[in-house]
Structures are given as C-alpha cells and as structure tokens.
Design a protein around this motif. Structure first.
Motif, PDB file in Angstrom:
ATOM      1  N   GLU A  32       7.027 -17.327  27.637  1.00 24.30           N
ATOM      2  CA  GLU A  32       7.215 -16.427  26.493  1.00 24.30           C
ATOM      3  C   GLU A  32       6.965 -14.977  26.910  1.00 24.30           C
ATOM      4  N   GLN A  36       9.731 -11.918  26.943  1.00 24.65           N
ATOM      5  CA  GLN A  36       9.508 -10.665  26.231  1.00 24.65           C
ATOM      6  C   GLN A  36       9.636  -9.459  27.162  1.00 24.65           C
ATOM      7  N   THR A  41      14.438 -13.712  24.010  1.00 30.80           N
ATOM      8  CA  THR A  41      13.645 -14.759  23.388  1.00 30.80           C
ATOM      9  C   THR A  41      13.383 -15.835  24.440  1.00 30.80           C
TER      10      THR A  41
END
Length: 71
Positions: A32, A36, A41
């Motif tokens: 994640e 970012q 995503t």
C-alpha cells in the motif's frame, strides 16, 4: 519500471475477475505504501505487477524484444 511494463505487455482486455488474496498484514501495508508513493491504488500496483510477470507476456512482444536484442 512500471511504465515500461505497461508498454511491453498486451492490453488485458475488458473482462475482470475478483480475486480474494490473503497476505500478511506487514506485506499488505508495504505494498500500500509503495502504491501511494507511485500515485496508484494498491489494485493498480498489483495489476501492473501481475502484467509485468513473464507468464503474462504476449508472444508477439517477446519475439520483438528477442529480435531487437539479437537473440
């Protein structure tokens, strides 16, 4: 590197399938954060990672790469 993967591989098409994937929490958080940092995503990052894997390559692209590299 991710943009290169997009350019070297065939379009995936329009049909999609939902996958359930169990990964350790630490790995999910790391992925994640990486997504970012690249303005994506987690789903976009995973799709790019999958499409850049050799098993997903198009034979036409592989032949073109081999021709360019003299293989």
């Amino acid at each position: 590197m991710l943009q290169e993967a997009d350019q070297l591989h065939c379009e995936c098409g329009t049909e999609v399938t939902e996958l359930s994937l169990l990964v350790p929490q630490a790995q999910a958080e790391m992925l994640e954060r990486k997504a970012q940092r690249h303005g994506m995503t987690l789903g976009q990052l995973l799709r790019r990672m999958i499409s850049s894997h050799p098993v997903c390559r198009c034979p036409e692209v592989d032949a073109e790469i081999a021709q360019i590299s003299g293989r």
